[in-house]
Design an enzyme around this catalytic site. Structure first.
Site, PDB file in Angstrom:
ATOM      1  N   CYS A 171      -0.464   4.163   2.067  1.00 23.18           N
ATOM      2  CA  CYS A 171      -0.286   4.042   3.526  1.00 23.18           C
ATOM      3  C   CYS A 171       1.167   4.328   3.909  1.00 23.18           C
ATOM      4  CB  CYS A 171      -0.607   2.638   4.019  1.00 23.18           C
ATOM      5  SG  CYS A 171      -2.042   1.901   3.269  1.00 23.18           S
ATOM      6  N   ASP A 172       2.104   3.839   3.113  1.00 20.86           N
ATOM      7  CA  ASP A 172       3.500   3.804   3.572  1.00 20.86           C
ATOM      8  C   ASP A 172       4.459   4.678   2.768  1.00 20.86           C
ATOM      9  OD1 ASP A 172       2.690   1.911   5.458  1.00 20.86           O
ATOM     10  OD2 ASP A 172       2.910   0.283   4.025  1.00 20.86           O
ATOM     11  N   CYS A 226       0.830  -1.206   0.000  1.00 21.38           N
ATOM     12  CA  CYS A 226       0.000   0.000   0.000  1.00 21.38           C
ATOM     13  C   CYS A 226       0.866   1.258   0.000  1.00 21.38           C
ATOM     14  CB  CYS A 226      -0.936  -0.006   1.206  1.00 21.38           C
ATOM     15  SG  CYS A 226      -1.916   1.494   1.319  1.00 21.38           S
TER      16      CYS A 226
END
Ligand code: NDP
Length: 313
Positions: free
Chosen positions: A138-139, A135
């Protein structure tokens, strides 16, 4: 036994919430169990540009907040719980949640979605959250001025690679063939991005953590010559597709070889009367938010008509 609910919906992606909106407006007083990832896969994407009604795009998490609010507005009973056991042998059906709560329902709508696939490398699991991710949204932030690799050649891979260029100094897209599967517009964006380099005919076959606990390099293997090389890397992002979240129904509902639930062609009905499937758990072809929403609508309408037919008998 508690009073059976008319409709229970498993999952809270576009399919689940749309089923809830339609079921609630049909006075079925639906119960919706969100599952482990409330809002589903769109909560881990960035901007959604192709959901109709949002000419300037909308952030995935924001879109899912709207879905939830709309489902709640018409009286859907929403629980942030996950169905962990089902008994579909007799009606009413029984669904047990991860908090040991037991629901009985006359109809069940399965919209449990799909989850990201990983390569299956021994170090991959160990290094998840330590440089290995599925992801970018997200990261990505953690890879400022870093060198990252993205595996895959589909829309997800191109989207993730583009997104990562906001942070990373360089993004290498590892593609196992000599072509991308992504749509033309996504391909163009990736291929024209000066920070993205495509490595054709390559597979990632190992991931290293020389400085223990953090990705430091990868092994790449040429898919035709078999030649291996070790490269430095700070991050590895997987974008190689998804697996349907249907384990709960294995041996209970008809599925294809991969685990996608089979529905009657053109319908949401499964092989079990009263059980309907919608969204990515039954769709290996389109896998779009808008098609998932459409199939959620179909499932709710079919559930309503099926209930009516039962009462007519
Ligand atoms: P896809 O199945 O479309 O693509 C998966 C990619 O990963 C393919 O290029 C495939 O290679 C590659 N791959 C699969 N397994 C491996 C492996 N073991 N090693 C290396 N590479 C591998 O999945 P996506 O998640 O990209 O897209 C799913 C759906 O979601 C599609 O319908 C897509 O259009 C849609 N989508 C739309 C977006 C948008 O419009 N904004 C954004 C993201 C997704 P190969 O081609 O060789 O099979």
């Amino acid at each position: 036994m508690t009073e059976p609910r008319k409709t229970l919906i498993l999952g809270s992606g576009p399919a689940g919430y749309t089923a809830a909106i339609y079921a609630a407006r049909a006075n079925l007083a639906p119960v919706l169990l969100t599952g482990r990832q409330p809002g589903g896969q769109l909560t881990i994407t960035s901007e959604v540009e192709n959901f109709p009604g949002f000419p300037h795009g909308v952030m995935g998490p924001e879109l899912m907040v709207h879905f939830r609010e709309q489902a709640a507005r018409f009286g859907t009973e929403i629980h942030d719980e996950t169905g962990v056991k089902v008994d579909l042998k007799r009606r009413p059906f029984t669904v047990t949640t991860d908090t040991d709560r037991v629901f009985h329902c006359e109809t069940l709508i399965v919209s449990t979605g799909a989850s990201a696939l990983y390569l299956g490398l021994p170090n991959e699991t160990k290094l998840q959250g330590r440089g290995v991710s599925a992801c970018a949204t997200c990261d990505g932030f953690f890879f400022k001025n870093k060198l990252v690799y993205v595996v895959g050649g589909g829309d997800s891979a191109c989207e993730e690679a583009n997104f990562l260029t906001k942070y990373a100094s360089k993004v290498r897209l590892v593609v196992r063939r000599d072509a991308l599967r992504a749509s033309k517009i996504m391909q163009q964006r990736a291929l024209q991005n000066p920070k993205i380099e495509v490595l054709w005919h390559q597979n990632v076959t190992d991931v290293f953590d020389v400085q223990k606990g953090k990705v430091t390099g990868l092994e790449l293997t040429h898919t035709t010559t078999g030649k291996k090389q070790q490269v430095e890397a700070d991050g590895l992002f997987l974008a190689i597709g998804h697996r349907p979240n249907t384990e709960l129904f294995r041996g209970v509902l008809d599925m294809d070889d991969v685990g996608y639930i089979k529905t009657v062609p053109g319908k949401a009905a499964t092989n079990l009367p009263g059980v309907f499937a919608a969204g990515d758990c039954q769709d290996s072809y389109y896998r779009q938010a808008v098609t998932a929403a459409g199939s959620g609508c179909m499932a709710a309408i079919e559930a309503e008509r099926w209930l009516e037919s039962q009462h007519d008998h």
